[in-house]
Scaffold this active site. Structure first.
Site, short mmCIF file in Angstrom:
data_model
loop_
_atom_site.label_atom_id
_atom_site.label_comp_id
_atom_site.label_asym_id
_atom_site.label_seq_id
_atom_site.Cartn_x
_atom_site.Cartn_y
_atom_site.Cartn_z
N ASP A 73 -55.91 19.15 -5.02
CA ASP A 73 -55.09 20.14 -4.30
C ASP A 73 -55.64 20.32 -2.89
O ASP A 73 -56.19 21.35 -2.53
CB ASP A 73 -55.09 21.47 -5.07
CG ASP A 73 -54.29 22.55 -4.38
OD1 ASP A 73 -53.41 22.20 -3.55
OD2 ASP A 73 -54.53 23.74 -4.65
N CYS A 127 -6.66 0.45 1.82
CA CYS A 127 -6.38 -0.94 2.17
C CYS A 127 -7.54 -1.84 1.79
O CYS A 127 -7.35 -3.02 1.45
CB CYS A 127 -6.07 -1.05 3.65
SG CYS A 127 -7.39 -0.48 4.75
N TRP A 135 -0.65 -4.03 3.59
CA TRP A 135 0.57 -3.24 3.70
C TRP A 135 1.78 -4.04 3.20
O TRP A 135 2.83 -3.48 2.92
CB TRP A 135 0.81 -2.84 5.17
CG TRP A 135 -0.08 -1.74 5.65
CD1 TRP A 135 -1.01 -1.06 4.91
CD2 TRP A 135 -0.14 -1.21 6.97
NE1 TRP A 135 -1.65 -0.13 5.69
CE2 TRP A 135 -1.13 -0.18 6.96
CE3 TRP A 135 0.52 -1.48 8.17
CZ2 TRP A 135 -1.46 0.55 8.10
CZ3 TRP A 135 0.21 -0.75 9.30
CH2 TRP A 135 -0.78 0.26 9.26
N ASP A 156 -55.33 18.44 -33.35
CA ASP A 156 -55.61 18.78 -34.75
C ASP A 156 -55.81 17.51 -35.57
O ASP A 156 -54.92 17.04 -36.27
CB ASP A 156 -54.45 19.61 -35.30
CG ASP A 156 -54.60 19.91 -36.79
OD1 ASP A 156 -55.74 19.89 -37.28
OD2 ASP A 156 -53.56 20.14 -37.44
N HIS A 210 -8.65 -1.50 9.93
CA HIS A 210 -7.86 -1.91 8.77
C HIS A 210 -8.52 -3.10 8.08
O HIS A 210 -9.14 -3.95 8.73
CB HIS A 210 -6.45 -2.27 9.23
CG HIS A 210 -5.44 -2.42 8.13
ND1 HIS A 210 -5.27 -1.50 7.12
CD2 HIS A 210 -4.53 -3.41 7.89
CE1 HIS A 210 -4.30 -1.90 6.32
NE2 HIS A 210 -3.85 -3.06 6.76
N GLN A 265 0.83 -1.20 0.00
CA GLN A 265 0.00 0.00 0.00
C GLN A 265 0.86 1.25 0.00
O GLN A 265 1.96 1.28 0.56
CB GLN A 265 -0.91 -0.01 1.22
CG GLN A 265 -1.95 1.09 1.26
CD GLN A 265 -2.87 0.95 2.47
OE1 GLN A 265 -2.94 -0.10 3.08
NE2 GLN A 265 -3.56 2.03 2.81
N GLU A 308 -49.77 14.55 -4.16
CA GLU A 308 -51.09 14.93 -4.68
C GLU A 308 -51.18 14.60 -6.17
O GLU A 308 -52.27 14.30 -6.67
CB GLU A 308 -51.33 16.43 -4.45
CG GLU A 308 -51.56 16.78 -2.98
CD GLU A 308 -51.59 18.28 -2.73
OE1 GLU A 308 -52.17 18.71 -1.72
OE2 GLU A 308 -51.02 19.05 -3.55
N ASN A 347 -2.22 -8.89 5.28
CA ASN A 347 -2.26 -7.45 5.47
C ASN A 347 -1.80 -6.77 4.17
O ASN A 347 -0.67 -7.00 3.72
CB ASN A 347 -1.31 -7.07 6.63
CG ASN A 347 -1.30 -5.59 6.93
OD1 ASN A 347 -1.81 -4.76 6.17
ND2 ASN A 347 -0.69 -5.22 8.05
#
Length: 713
Positions: free
Chosen positions: A613, A105, A287, A583, A261, A99, A624, A285
């Protein structure tokens, strides 16, 4: 117009239907095409520089480096760091890397788990990449991100200080796959800083697209050891984490473990020690150093109590970050175990029975489909609902009475790209059995159902995590799954995944479009008759007894709906759309009969608006709006209702009378094809044609386009 994210969700859904977003055909992240870009660079003989994730301080982010150190960062290609860089050196291993300065991690622990599964690793990391043949500084990686696989393109410029990598680095300085993979994920998260802090589960899911199962080690299941053994033998990835200390610092405890960790579970082993069986867990780990120093650690004398064969197989006295510990100590010092798998058959060990997966994307929208938890009886029913029918198990899946047979997972999707800006909500879900008197019910279950029926299963608690899951036992029958946030009126997207041993049939239970006639009584007595309407029409019409959009605008705003309009009246564009919809004679104007029909509709919708309303604000709230749509005699899916609110609502989330009339006019035209109405205008028939060939919710994509289209009313 709805926000771009809504449109992108629709586009993504269409792409998924065409095969995009799968692991074999991933989507292009930020629309960057790896193969096209590589071809361009090779033809032009240039080295690629990613403009979408540029080599500058914005891609590093703020907060993980001091300003003075950030000013010293130089982005270098691997060939400028070492003489002969390689993508992979002597295979891929968890011991390849360590890391760097960013607190990721959780991500590196997940990479450690990934190295055990070559098939999954090859999906995430295309291993054929190199620095030799056709090299142009361009690499790509694949991740599963909230329902789809994405292909992420990066350049190979890496952040360094004094010529050294500042983030993940390989033990062999010539190997660069870990640093490039980390950069690709940083791009997905928004920056390197956005990778700071997390849990292994997040990356494990993004590496597999699988199901995440979290086990609380403070209260583990009695068969924990058997589950871990089966998970280790299957293609599962496992990670875990230690308890956070008083601060966010990663303090190393006297026993060698690091507070707050993430670790990788790299193996399990049963050994005989002093004539007793001992269950051991191996951890790593990220790391790359720093190990447990208690029982069964590298220097523990307990290793002298096992057989030489087990000792030779397990013990490695090196400070490489990997160590063994007893299962009891594992449960004592670690808080949770994350297991990610494509199929959860390790849960019961029945590998013959194949689990079936259903996957659904949904959304909670404030005011319409975000009802909160069951503490809110008046709104809980408005949450998305999913109806599930569970069949009898097949013969090979025979199970004991009460044995768990279904896994439900709920994942919330972020609304921002930058990971550190994402605020997760408290989410959960409840499962209800559908009684006989509701089996024939169609559409959304009402509030009365939830007041009379209690959940048969539910997530243990509402948590602000990326996902929650529950493993449960459901007998054959019909069920209703209701995902929700804890508080009402919280907007977010989610993914609901259902895995079942038995055959299941799932559908969203919000109801599709079903034509219903509006009751004439809704319009009320408006004091006008058709002849008086015609008389008024003639006062505004031209010599051909027609009105255009501008004349219609004056009629609506000044004569018909005067005094009721909150936003200044209908716009000219809105009136042009009305003319196009009504139309039927296709003249570009409305004749007298077309105008009278429009007037009747407008007055009817005005009456519906007024009745709905209830707050008497002159506008409709989103809740509503739902009632007004129902009062108009139409049924609508949750997704359609959400999009209506986004398309026609104001920034405050309210619908004006003008917007409501425009919405229902458009909506009415969507109904008419289902009724076989031949009086629909040409413009409406053209824009709505996808709906005519489908019914109910099957017409969803075409209907969505009409509702959110910029040319809508």
């Amino acid at each position: 117009m709805p926000p771009p994210g809504v449109c992108m969700n629709i586009i993504s859904a269409r792409h998924m239907k065409d095969g995009y977003g799968t692991v074999t055909n991933p989507e292009r992240f930020l629309n960057q095409d790896f193969h096209q870009m590589k071809q361009y660079c090779l033809i032009r003989q240039v080295r690629y520089i990613d403009e979408m994730f540029p080599p500058d301080r914005n891609s590093v982010g703020s907060g993980i480096l001091k300003p003075s150190d950030l000013a010293r960062v130089v982005w270098l290609r691997p060939g400028k760091i070492v003489p002969n860089p390689s993508f992979v050196v002597d295979g891929v291993s968890r011991f390849d890397f360590g890391q760097g300065l960013v607190g990721n991690c959780w991500f590196l622990a997940s990479i450690g788990a990934l190295t055990f599964q070559n098939h999954i690793l090859g999906q995430v990391v295309p291993l054929e990449q190199n620095f030799d043949e056709n090299y142009c500084g361009l690499f790509h990686f694949r991740f599963w991100r909230f329902g789809r696989w994405v292909d992420v393109v990066i350049d190979d410029k890496l952040p360094t200080i004094d010529g050294r990598l500042i983030f993940v680095h390989s033990r062999d300085p010539t190997e660069f796959w870990p640093a490039l993979l980390e950069k690709a994920y940083a791009k997905v998260c928004g920056s390197y800083t956005d990778m700071n802090a997390g849990t292994p589960a997040e990356a494990l899911v993004d590496f597999t697209g699988g199901v995440h199962i979290c086990i609380n080690l403070a209260n583990p299941p009695p068969n924990l050891w058997e589950m871990m053994c089966r998970a280790g033998q299957s293609k599962s990835l496992m990670g875990c984490g230690t308890q956070q200390g008083a601060t966010s610092a990663n303090t190393v405890l006297p026993n060698g473990l690091v507070q707050g960790h993430a670790y990788t579970v790299t193996g399990v082993k049963e050994v005989m020690s002093r004539e007793q069986i001992v269950n051991l867990v191996r951890l790593w780990n990220p790391w790359g150093q720093g190990e447990w120093n208690g029982d069964w650690s590298d220097q523990s004398p307990l290793w002298q109590t096992v057989s030489p064969q087990d000792r030779d197989m397990c013990l490695s006295v090196r400070d490489d970050g990997e160590f063994w510990m007893h299962l009891q100590d594992f449960c004592k010092f670690y808080t949770d175990l994350d297991i990610c798998c494509l199929c959860p058959d390790f849960l019961d060990g029945n590998s013959i029975c194949h689990w079936r997966t259903s996957f659904y994307e949904g959304r909670w929208v404030a005011g319409t489909t975000a009802g909160g938890c069951m503490n809110n009886p008046g709104s809980f029913w408005t949450n998305p609902q999913y109806r599930v029918k569970v069949d009898e198990l097949s013969s090979e899946c025979s199970e004991k009475q009460g044995e768990k047979n279904m896994l439900v997972s709920l994942m919330q999707k972020p609304d921002k790209r930058n990971r550190h800006l994402v605020q997760t909500l408290h989410i959960g879900f409840s499962v209800f059995e559908v009684p006989e008197n509701y089996v024939a019910h169609r559409g959304k279950f009402p509030a009365s159902f939830f007041s009379m029926n209690k959940p048969v299963a539910q997530s243990k608690t509402y948590v602000d995590a990326r996902d929650v899951m529950e493993f449960m036992a459901l007998k054959p029958g019909e069920y209703l799954i209701v995902p929700s946030t804890y508080s009402p009126n919280e907007t977010a997207s989610f993914i609901l995944t259902i895995l079942s041993k038995a055959e299941t049939h799932v559908h969203e239970n919000s109801g599709g479009l079903e034509p219903m006639e509006v009751k004439e009584s809704i319009a009320g007595e408006n004091g006008e008759n058709d002849e008086s309407r015609r008389t008024l029409f003639r006062q505004y019409s031209d010599k051909y007894e027609e009105v255009d959009a501008e004349q219609l605008q004056r009629l609506l705003n000044e004569k018909i709906l005067k005094g009721e309009l909150k936003s200044g009246g209908f716009s000219t564009d809105a009136c042009r759309s009305m003319v196009a919809l009504m139309d039927t004679s296709v003249t570009g104007k409305l004749n007298c009969e077309e105008f009278v029909l429009l007037w009747k509709k407008a007055v009817t919708y005005q009456e519906i608006f007024s009745h709905s309303d209830v707050s008497k604000t002159g506008t409709l709230s989103l809740s509503e709006l739902r009632n007004a749509i129902i009062a108009s005699g139409k049924k609508v899916s949750d997704e359609m209702l959400n999009l209506m609110a986004l398309r026609y609502g104001t920034s405050s989330g309210h619908i004006t009378l003008e917007s409501f009339i425009s919405l229902l006019l458009r909506f009415d035209c969507m109904y008419r094809p289902c009724r076989g109405d031949s009086s629909l205008s040409r413009e409406a028939q053209t824009s709505l044609s996808p709906v005519t060939s489908a019914s109910s919710s099957k017409a969803f994509p075409g209907q969505l386009r009409d509702i959110i289209s910029p040319v809508c009313l």
